[in-house]
Write an enzyme that holds these catalytic residues in place. Structure first.
Site, PDB file in Angstrom:
ATOM      1  N   HIS A  61       0.705  -1.177   0.067  1.00 34.84           N
ATOM      2  CA  HIS A  61       0.101  -0.066   0.078  1.00 34.84           C
ATOM      3  C   HIS A  61       0.931   1.320  -0.065  1.00 34.84           C
ATOM      4  O   HIS A  61       2.266   1.113   0.467  1.00 34.84           O
ATOM      5  CB  HIS A  61      -0.881   0.129   1.265  1.00 34.84           C
ATOM      6  CG  HIS A  61      -1.926  -0.973   1.088  1.00 34.84           C
ATOM      7  ND1 HIS A  61      -3.003  -0.916   2.228  1.00 34.84           N
ATOM      8  CD2 HIS A  61      -2.139  -1.949   0.304  1.00 34.84           C
ATOM      9  CE1 HIS A  61      -3.953  -2.268   1.794  1.00 34.84           C
ATOM     10  NE2 HIS A  61      -3.265  -2.577   0.759  1.00 34.84           N
ATOM     11  N   GLU A  63       1.075   3.788   2.026  1.00 32.50           N
ATOM     12  CA  GLU A  63       1.877   4.207   3.286  1.00 32.50           C
ATOM     13  C   GLU A  63       2.927   3.241   3.352  1.00 32.50           C
ATOM     14  O   GLU A  63       4.213   3.540   3.986  1.00 32.50           O
ATOM     15  CB  GLU A  63       0.535   4.180   4.284  1.00 32.50           C
ATOM     16  CG  GLU A  63      -0.393   4.741   4.166  1.00 32.50           C
ATOM     17  CD  GLU A  63      -1.539   3.911   3.537  1.00 32.50           C
ATOM     18  OE1 GLU A  63      -1.427   3.518   2.468  1.00 32.50           O
ATOM     19  OE2 GLU A  63      -2.817   4.000   4.217  1.00 32.50           O
ATOM     20  N   CYS A  91      -6.011   2.014   5.901  1.00 34.40           N
ATOM     21  CA  CYS A  91      -6.846   0.649   6.237  1.00 34.40           C
ATOM     22  C   CYS A  91      -6.173  -0.015   7.597  1.00 34.40           C
ATOM     23  O   CYS A  91      -5.124   0.730   8.107  1.00 34.40           O
ATOM     24  CB  CYS A  91      -6.463  -0.394   5.248  1.00 34.40           C
ATOM     25  SG  CYS A  91      -4.716  -1.162   5.213  1.00 34.40           S
ATOM     26  N   CYS A  94      -2.237  -0.525   7.643  1.00 30.65           N
ATOM     27  CA  CYS A  94      -1.396   0.794   7.463  1.00 30.65           C
ATOM     28  C   CYS A  94      -1.215   1.412   8.795  1.00 30.65           C
ATOM     29  O   CYS A  94      -0.346   2.041   9.188  1.00 30.65           O
ATOM     30  CB  CYS A  94      -1.745   1.340   6.355  1.00 30.65           C
ATOM     31  SG  CYS A  94      -1.216   0.730   4.660  1.00 30.65           S
TER      32      CYS A  94
HETATM   33 ZN   LIG Z   1      -3.406   0.051   3.756  1.00 33.20          ZN
END
Ligand SMILES: [Zn+2]
Length: 159
Positions: A61, A63, A91, A94
């Site tokens: 992701h 991040e 999410c 993260c």
């Molecule tokens: Zn994430």
């Protein structure tokens, strides 16, 4: 006692625009366009865009990519005093990483009603058991951040 740091918000928009540029890079590669930059002392120390498909890595992701890059570059597994700018509400994966990294503040753009855990699906950072407090601010350039995603999904549906 730790010194009180005054938060500098004057550059927030500029850094979110950097994250938006990264999100667009992801879209070019067919990845859901989410971008992130990590900033410390007014300088970008990590950049990332969502890229789990092309890297065969479910953890890639935006991040995660930005935080890993910064930590590796600084040769430090903790990033105190840093601010993470991300175009979409994080999410659970993260959010956990943000706490482990000791990031001081996160600023996100659009909310993620399905999987966001900052405000949409709970308030991850408000949980009592966490040993690190993260300052959270949402909604910066939310419209633009969301528009990048809407355009991507619209184009994908029509192709
Ligand atoms: Zn994430």
């Amino acid at each position: 006692m730790r010194p009180i740091k005054i938060i500098d918000r004057s550059q927030d928009e500029r850094f979110m625009r950097e994250a938006l540029t990264l999100a667009a890079e992801g879209a070019v590669r067919g990845e859901v366009p989410v971008g992130a930059v990590l900033v410390q002392d007014g300088e970008i120390i990590g950049r990332g865009f969502n890229c789990p498909i092309s890297t065969h890595d479910p953890s890639a992701h935006a991040e995660m990519v930005a935080i890993r890059a910064a930590a590796l570059d600084l040769r430090n597994y903790r990033l105190p005093g840093s601010t993470l700018y991300v175009t979409l509400e994080p999410c659970s994966m993260c959010a956990g990483l943000i706490v482990h990294s000791r990031i001081a503040r996160i600023v996100y753009g659009a909310t993620e009603p399905k999987a966001g855990v900052v405000v949409s699906r709970g308030q991850f950072f408000a949980q009592e058991f966490l040993n690190h407090r993260v300052l959270v601010e949402g909604g910066l350039l939310a419209q633009e951040c969301g528009a990048v995603l809407s355009a991507f999904f619209k184009a994908r549906r029509s192709s």
